[in-house]
Design an enzyme around this catalytic site. Structure first.
Site, short mmCIF file in Angstrom:
data_model
loop_
_atom_site.label_atom_id
_atom_site.label_comp_id
_atom_site.label_asym_id
_atom_site.label_seq_id
_atom_site.Cartn_x
_atom_site.Cartn_y
_atom_site.Cartn_z
CD GLU A 79 96.59 42.62 23.19
OE1 GLU A 79 97.70 42.06 23.19
OE2 GLU A 79 95.61 42.17 23.82
CD GLU A 135 94.91 43.04 27.08
OE1 GLU A 135 94.95 43.40 28.26
OE2 GLU A 135 95.52 42.03 26.67
NE ARG A 144 102.52 43.31 29.24
CZ ARG A 144 102.45 42.46 28.23
NH1 ARG A 144 103.47 42.32 27.39
NH2 ARG A 144 101.38 41.74 28.03
CB VAL A 180 106.53 38.66 23.96
CG1 VAL A 180 107.34 37.54 23.34
CG2 VAL A 180 106.29 38.40 25.44
NE ARG A 182 104.96 35.29 21.72
CZ ARG A 182 104.34 35.91 22.72
NH1 ARG A 182 104.26 35.34 23.92
NH2 ARG A 182 103.77 37.08 22.53
P1 ADP Z 1 102.48 39.71 24.86
O1 ADP Z 1 101.28 40.31 24.24
O2 ADP Z 1 103.61 40.67 25.07
O3 ADP Z 1 102.89 38.45 24.24
P2 ADP Z 1 101.58 38.08 26.94
O4 ADP Z 1 100.16 38.30 27.35
O5 ADP Z 1 101.94 36.88 26.18
O6 ADP Z 1 102.01 39.42 26.28
O7 ADP Z 1 102.46 38.18 28.24
C1 ADP Z 1 103.83 38.34 28.23
C2 ADP Z 1 104.37 37.78 29.49
O8 ADP Z 1 103.79 38.44 30.60
C3 ADP Z 1 104.07 36.33 29.66
O9 ADP Z 1 105.15 35.77 30.34
C4 ADP Z 1 102.81 36.34 30.51
O10 ADP Z 1 102.73 35.15 31.26
C5 ADP Z 1 103.05 37.54 31.38
N1 ADP Z 1 101.85 38.28 31.77
C6 ADP Z 1 101.00 38.94 30.97
N2 ADP Z 1 100.04 39.55 31.67
C7 ADP Z 1 100.27 39.26 32.96
C8 ADP Z 1 99.62 39.62 34.19
N3 ADP Z 1 98.55 40.39 34.24
N4 ADP Z 1 100.16 39.15 35.33
C9 ADP Z 1 101.25 38.38 35.31
N5 ADP Z 1 101.91 38.03 34.18
C10 ADP Z 1 101.43 38.45 33.03
P1 ADP Z 2 94.66 39.03 27.90
O1 ADP Z 2 94.66 40.24 28.79
O2 ADP Z 2 94.65 37.76 28.64
O3 ADP Z 2 95.70 39.14 26.83
P2 ADP Z 2 92.69 39.75 25.88
O4 ADP Z 2 91.49 40.57 26.21
O5 ADP Z 2 93.80 40.43 25.17
O6 ADP Z 2 93.21 39.09 27.22
O7 ADP Z 2 92.24 38.48 25.05
C1 ADP Z 2 93.14 37.43 24.81
C2 ADP Z 2 92.68 36.61 23.62
O8 ADP Z 2 91.38 36.05 23.86
C3 ADP Z 2 92.53 37.40 22.33
O9 ADP Z 2 93.74 37.53 21.62
C4 ADP Z 2 91.52 36.53 21.57
O10 ADP Z 2 92.13 35.39 21.03
C5 ADP Z 2 90.60 36.06 22.68
N1 ADP Z 2 89.45 36.96 22.86
C6 ADP Z 2 89.36 38.00 23.73
N2 ADP Z 2 88.16 38.61 23.66
C7 ADP Z 2 87.44 37.95 22.73
C8 ADP Z 2 86.11 38.07 22.20
N3 ADP Z 2 85.27 39.00 22.63
N4 ADP Z 2 85.74 37.21 21.21
C9 ADP Z 2 86.59 36.25 20.76
N5 ADP Z 2 87.84 36.08 21.24
C10 ADP Z 2 88.27 36.90 22.20
MG MG Z 3 95.85 40.65 25.35
#
Ligand code: ADP
Ligand code: ADP
Ligand code: MG
Length: 445
Positions: A273, A286, A290, A293, A336
């Site tokens: 990402e 990150e 896996r 979705v 979704r």
């Molecule tokens: P994607 O990028 O595939 O859409 P999401 O971050 O939306 O991933 O997560 C997909 C599913 O996994 C969601 O149901 C979310 O709540 C769950 N999920 C994602 N990360 C975690 C985590 N670290 N622990 C538990 N559930 C997670």
């Molecule tokens: P998660 O593990 O919960 O998916 P991410 O690191 O992928 O966390 O971040 C989730 C979302 O948060 C990103 O898709 C973006 O919308 C926002 N985000 C994350 N980091 C930043 C940043 N440094 N600045 C602005 N938005 C961010």
């Molecule tokens: Mg993410």
């Protein structure tokens, strides 16, 4: 590999069962007491009840799942997404129990699951990262770290996922408050309160690259997915290609994703990402270790079945696809559909589906575990269907999306279908001109 236990439920469990069928692998479903009437239970070759409705007493219960694998004679476990899919400890348990884990090695899950460690690996691989702290930041050092980076900053959980444990801080007050909240949230969700800081990128695009890697270390990418349409940092709609990338940027970002995947010793399907800023820079945030979705978006523009590739790779086969053979075609969008009311702040709406009419026709795919009369239990994720549309270009995909959303009828519960219909009328979205803050700014006006 002959028999695969599917450690999940809902549409993704069906998705994996379908891939197993096409590869002539047997499938074993697992289900909680609340999921006896669920479709994945009927579609698999066999099904085993693994416990009570609460996820921690069933779908998250390591012992119950290993026991089900052994009792059913499964020689592999596919975790889907969510639940145990990014749990290195469980991946290792499968390996010690002599069961193939359909996913990356536990060591890669661990390294990428620590988002501060993943950032460090990206930097060593010459993949640009969002400016931020060097590793995790102890609470007493947060102020100095934020001042060094410069406000506004994003406070993020090292073990985070699913948009949890993230706060914005524009000054020291917000930092103190946000760090406390994020640490508490992260401790509750991931059992790990550790935090790190990143510079806040204002109105960024979220664009991610799909990768595949086999056991011999060959890595290919399958281009990008645009995931900027978000609510509270969770994705609502994804599409490919991204209108934010020029062809050279696209190649540059894909090459960066491949470099990082190689450096991680990665195997299986994964997603790297990135955020894009207004100046055209992209920054790693990150890696998700896996299936995601939104993986069908990529399947629709490349024709590659990502879940079958995961299974083949897990069985030790080498990638049958070369990078040159991946030629993306047309445009795809995923909507979704969740059991939530978009007009009441996305309030959850579980309950019985009293009428179901699925869209169809050219360029339409629906991944769902719903059926007429099914009662959605209140215990799990609210995602009930994914509608995907494909067109030769984005305009055709948008028109198909509108047509398919008109055909789509789900009665008895509230869903986000009306929200998606409205998005298709939104001028900014239609132009492809949106970012991760777009929806929150829309609802202000
Ligand atoms: P994607 O990028 O595939 O859409 P999401 O971050 O939306 O991933 O997560 C997909 C599913 O996994 C969601 O149901 C979310 O709540 C769950 N999920 C994602 N990360 C975690 C985590 N670290 N622990 C538990 N559930 C997670
Ligand atoms: P998660 O593990 O919960 O998916 P991410 O690191 O992928 O966390 O971040 C989730 C979302 O948060 C990103 O898709 C973006 O919308 C926002 N985000 C994350 N980091 C930043 C940043 N440094 N600045 C602005 N938005 C961010
Ligand atoms: Mg993410």
């Amino acid at each position: 590999m002959r028999r695969v236990l599917v450690a999940n439920r809902g549409e993704i469990a069906l998705r994996v069962i379908r891939a197993c069928r096409e590869l002539e692998l047997e499938s074993v479903a697992v289900y909680s007491e609340a999921d006896e009437p669920a479709l994945h239970v009927r579609r698999a070759d066999q099904a085993i009840c693994i416990g009570k409705p609460a996820a921690r007493r069933s779908y998250l219960n390591h012992d119950a799942l290993i026991d089900a694998a052994q009792r059913s004679g499964a020689d592999a476990v596919h975790p889907g997404y969510g639940f145990l899919s990014e749990n290195a400890e469980f991946a290792r348990r499968c390996e010690t129990a002599g069961v193939i884990w359909v996913g990356p090695p536990a060591s890669a899950i661990e390294q990428m699951g620590d988002k501060a460690a993943a950032r460090a690996l990206a930097e060593r691989s010459e993949v640009p990262v969002v400016p931020g702290s060097d590793g995790a930041v102890a609470p007493e050092n947060a102020v100095a770290a934020a001042e060094h980076i410069g406000y506004p900053v994003m406070i993020k959980a090292v073990g985070g996922g699913g948009g949890t444990g993230i706060r914005v801080a524009r000054d020291q007050d917000e930092l103190d408050r946000g760090a406390n909240e994020a640490a508490r949230e992260a401790e509750a969700a991931f059992g790990n309160p550790a935090l790190y800081l990143e510079k806040l990128i204002e109105r960024p695009r979220h664009v991610e690259v799909q990768v595949l890697a086999d056991q011999s270390g060959q890595v290919i990418h399958l281009y990008e997915r645009e995931c900027s349409l978000q609510r509270r940092r969770q994705k609502l709609l994804e599409e490919s290609p991204s209108s934010a990338l020029t062809p050279p940027k696209r190649e540059e970002m894909a090459a960066a994703a491949v470099r990082l995947t190689e450096a991680a010793g990665y195997r299986s399907a994964g997603t790297v990402e990135f955020l894009l800023d207004g100046a055209g820079g992209f920054y790693f945030i990150e890696m998700n270790t896996r299936i995601q979705v939104e993986h069908p978006v990529t399947e629709m523009i490349t024709g590659v079945d990502l879940v079958k590739e995961q299974l083949r790779i897990a069985a030790g086969e080498s990638l049958g696809i070369s990078q040159a053979s991946i030629v993306p075609d047309g445009a795809a969008i995923e909507f979704r559909v969740t059991a939530e009311n978009p007009d009441e702040n996305f309030r959850p709406s579980p309950g019985q589906v009293t009428r179901l009419e699925l869209p169809g026709g050219p360029g339409v795919r629906v991944d769902t575990a719903l059926y007429d009369g099914y009662s959605i239990p209140p215990f799990y994720d609210s995602l009930v269907a994914k509608l995907l549309v494909w067109g030769r270009d984005r305009d055709e995909a948008l028109a198909r999306g509108r047509r398919a959303l008109e055909e789509f009828v789900i009665e008895g519960i509230d869903t986000t279908i009306p929200f998606h219909r409205r998005m298709l009328d939104d001028a900014g979205f239609r132009r492809g001109d949106y970012h991760t803050e777009y929806l929150s700014e829309l609802s202000l006006t």
